[in-house]
Write a protein that holds these residues in place. Structure first.
Motif, PDB file in Angstrom:
ATOM      1  N   SER A 156      14.216  -0.230 -29.007  1.00  0.00           N
ATOM      2  CA  SER A 156      14.297   0.003 -30.445  1.00  0.00           C
ATOM      3  C   SER A 156      15.525   0.840 -30.793  1.00  0.00           C
ATOM      4  CB  SER A 156      13.025   0.670 -30.952  1.00  0.00           C
ATOM      5  OG  SER A 156      12.872   1.934 -30.344  1.00  0.00           O
ATOM      6  N   LEU A 157      16.009   1.625 -29.825  1.00  0.00           N
ATOM      7  CA  LEU A 157      17.229   2.400 -30.028  1.00  0.00           C
ATOM      8  C   LEU A 157      18.406   1.446 -30.222  1.00  0.00           C
ATOM      9  CD1 LEU A 157      18.770   5.079 -30.054  1.00  0.00           C
ATOM     10  CD2 LEU A 157      19.002   4.854 -27.576  1.00  0.00           C
ATOM     11  N   VAL A 158      18.447   0.394 -29.417  1.00  0.00           N
ATOM     12  CA  VAL A 158      19.517  -0.598 -29.534  1.00  0.00           C
ATOM     13  C   VAL A 158      19.411  -1.288 -30.894  1.00  0.00           C
ATOM     14  CG1 VAL A 158      20.458  -2.724 -28.582  1.00  0.00           C
ATOM     15  CG2 VAL A 158      19.666  -0.914 -27.043  1.00  0.00           C
ATOM     16  N   ASP A 159      18.191  -1.654 -31.305  1.00  0.00           N
ATOM     17  CA  ASP A 159      18.000  -2.260 -32.630  1.00  0.00           C
ATOM     18  C   ASP A 159      18.458  -1.313 -33.732  1.00  0.00           C
ATOM     19  OD1 ASP A 159      16.966  -4.685 -31.836  1.00  0.00           O
ATOM     20  OD2 ASP A 159      14.874  -4.015 -31.945  1.00  0.00           O
ATOM     21  N   GLY A 160      18.133  -0.070 -33.593  1.00  0.00           N
ATOM     22  CA  GLY A 160      18.523   0.932 -34.586  1.00  0.00           C
ATOM     23  C   GLY A 160      20.027   1.051 -34.698  1.00  0.00           C
ATOM     24  N   ILE A 161      20.703   1.066 -33.550  1.00  0.00           N
ATOM     25  CA  ILE A 161      22.168   1.162 -33.577  1.00  0.00           C
ATOM     26  C   ILE A 161      22.764  -0.091 -34.201  1.00  0.00           C
ATOM     27  CG2 ILE A 161      24.235   1.262 -32.129  1.00  0.00           C
ATOM     28  CD1 ILE A 161      22.661   3.123 -30.268  1.00  0.00           C
ATOM     29  N   GLN A 162      22.190  -1.260 -33.873  1.00  0.00           N
ATOM     30  CA  GLN A 162      22.681  -2.500 -34.472  1.00  0.00           C
ATOM     31  C   GLN A 162      22.487  -2.486 -35.989  1.00  0.00           C
ATOM     32  OE1 GLN A 162      20.567  -5.507 -32.263  1.00  0.00           O
ATOM     33  NE2 GLN A 162      22.307  -5.847 -30.877  1.00  0.00           N
ATOM     34  N   ARG A 163      21.346  -2.011 -36.433  1.00  0.00           N
ATOM     35  CA  ARG A 163      21.094  -1.946 -37.877  1.00  0.00           C
ATOM     36  C   ARG A 163      22.045  -0.952 -38.555  1.00  0.00           C
ATOM     37  NH1 ARG A 163      15.007  -1.358 -37.032  1.00  0.00           N
ATOM     38  NH2 ARG A 163      14.446  -3.457 -36.427  1.00  0.00           N
ATOM     39  N   MET A 164      22.285   0.160 -37.884  1.00  0.00           N
ATOM     40  CA  MET A 164      23.224   1.143 -38.439  1.00  0.00           C
ATOM     41  C   MET A 164      24.620   0.536 -38.561  1.00  0.00           C
ATOM     42  SD  MET A 164      22.052   4.818 -36.761  1.00  0.00           S
ATOM     43  CE  MET A 164      23.661   5.079 -36.196  1.00  0.00           C
ATOM     44  N   HIS A 165      25.020  -0.196 -37.533  1.00  0.00           N
ATOM     45  CA  HIS A 165      26.328  -0.830 -37.579  1.00  0.00           C
ATOM     46  C   HIS A 165      26.388  -1.858 -38.717  1.00  0.00           C
ATOM     47  CE1 HIS A 165      30.063  -2.708 -36.506  1.00  0.00           C
ATOM     48  NE2 HIS A 165      29.448  -3.877 -36.381  1.00  0.00           N
ATOM     49  N   GLN A 166      25.339  -2.657 -38.860  1.00  0.00           N
ATOM     50  CA  GLN A 166      25.309  -3.663 -39.928  1.00  0.00           C
ATOM     51  C   GLN A 166      25.334  -2.990 -41.300  1.00  0.00           C
ATOM     52  OE1 GLN A 166      25.621  -6.985 -39.568  1.00  0.00           O
ATOM     53  NE2 GLN A 166      25.797  -7.026 -41.793  1.00  0.00           N
ATOM     54  N   ALA A 167      24.577  -1.911 -41.446  1.00  0.00           N
ATOM     55  CA  ALA A 167      24.564  -1.185 -42.712  1.00  0.00           C
ATOM     56  C   ALA A 167      25.943  -0.604 -43.013  1.00  0.00           C
ATOM     57  CB  ALA A 167      23.510  -0.088 -42.686  1.00  0.00           C
ATOM     58  N   HIS A 168      26.599  -0.082 -41.994  1.00  0.00           N
ATOM     59  CA  HIS A 168      27.944   0.474 -42.171  1.00  0.00           C
ATOM     60  C   HIS A 168      28.922  -0.626 -42.570  1.00  0.00           C
ATOM     61  CE1 HIS A 168      31.382   3.081 -41.638  1.00  0.00           C
ATOM     62  NE2 HIS A 168      31.928   2.183 -40.836  1.00  0.00           N
TER      63      HIS A 168
END
Length: 148
Positions: free
Chosen positions: A31-43
């Motif tokens: 879920s950490l990887v998913d979170g980082i991916q979502r953060m990148h997409q949001a950015h």
């Protein structure tokens, strides 16, 4: 000494790579990887939106500048037209007054009547109607003003 953008790019590359996808399945912290991916997409979405809004602001400013210049040009044209019109009317009325004086001196009532009628017509006519017509023509997109 890495820049923030370089670090973000490196993390994004690592997160989106095949190794990260395999690690996501193998590591319970996927879920950490998913979170980082979502953060990148949001950015990325934020940066895109920020650029779109910046472009809109620049377009609004450009439209404002064009409109202001168009108004200034119309203002100058109308001001010049009014000055020319009033100078022409002044010259015409001065000539009519001289003609009226001559008619009075000679006692020619018919000539006096003609001169006074001409003066009344000159005074009753409005130069603002011509200006309104000119302004209407300026608002027409197909109107072309030819200067000689």
């Amino acid at each position: 000494m890495t820049k923030r953008g370089d670090l973000t790019a490196a993390v994004t590359h690592a997160v989106s790579g095949k190794v990260a996808k395999g690690a996501k399945k193998a590591v319970p912290g996927g879920s950490l990887v998913d979170g980082i991916q979502r953060m990148h997409q949001a950015h990325s979405d934020y940066q895109k939106l920020r650029e779109e809004e910046r472009t809109k602001r620049l377009a609004i400013l450009a439209d404002r500048d064009v409109t202001i210049e168009r108004i200034r040009a119309q203002h100058d044209t109308i001001k010049t037209a009014l000055a020319d019109t009033f100078n022409l009317r002044k010259t015409g009325l001065e000539a009519q007054i001289r003609a009226m004086d001559k008619a009075l001196e000679s006692g020619n009532v018919a000539a006096l009547h003609v001169v006074l009628d001409g003066m009344v017509k000159t005074i009753q006519s409005s130069p603002f109607k011509d200006i309104a017509d000119m302004r209407e023509k300026f608002s027409d997109q197909d109107f072309v003003l030819r200067l000689k």
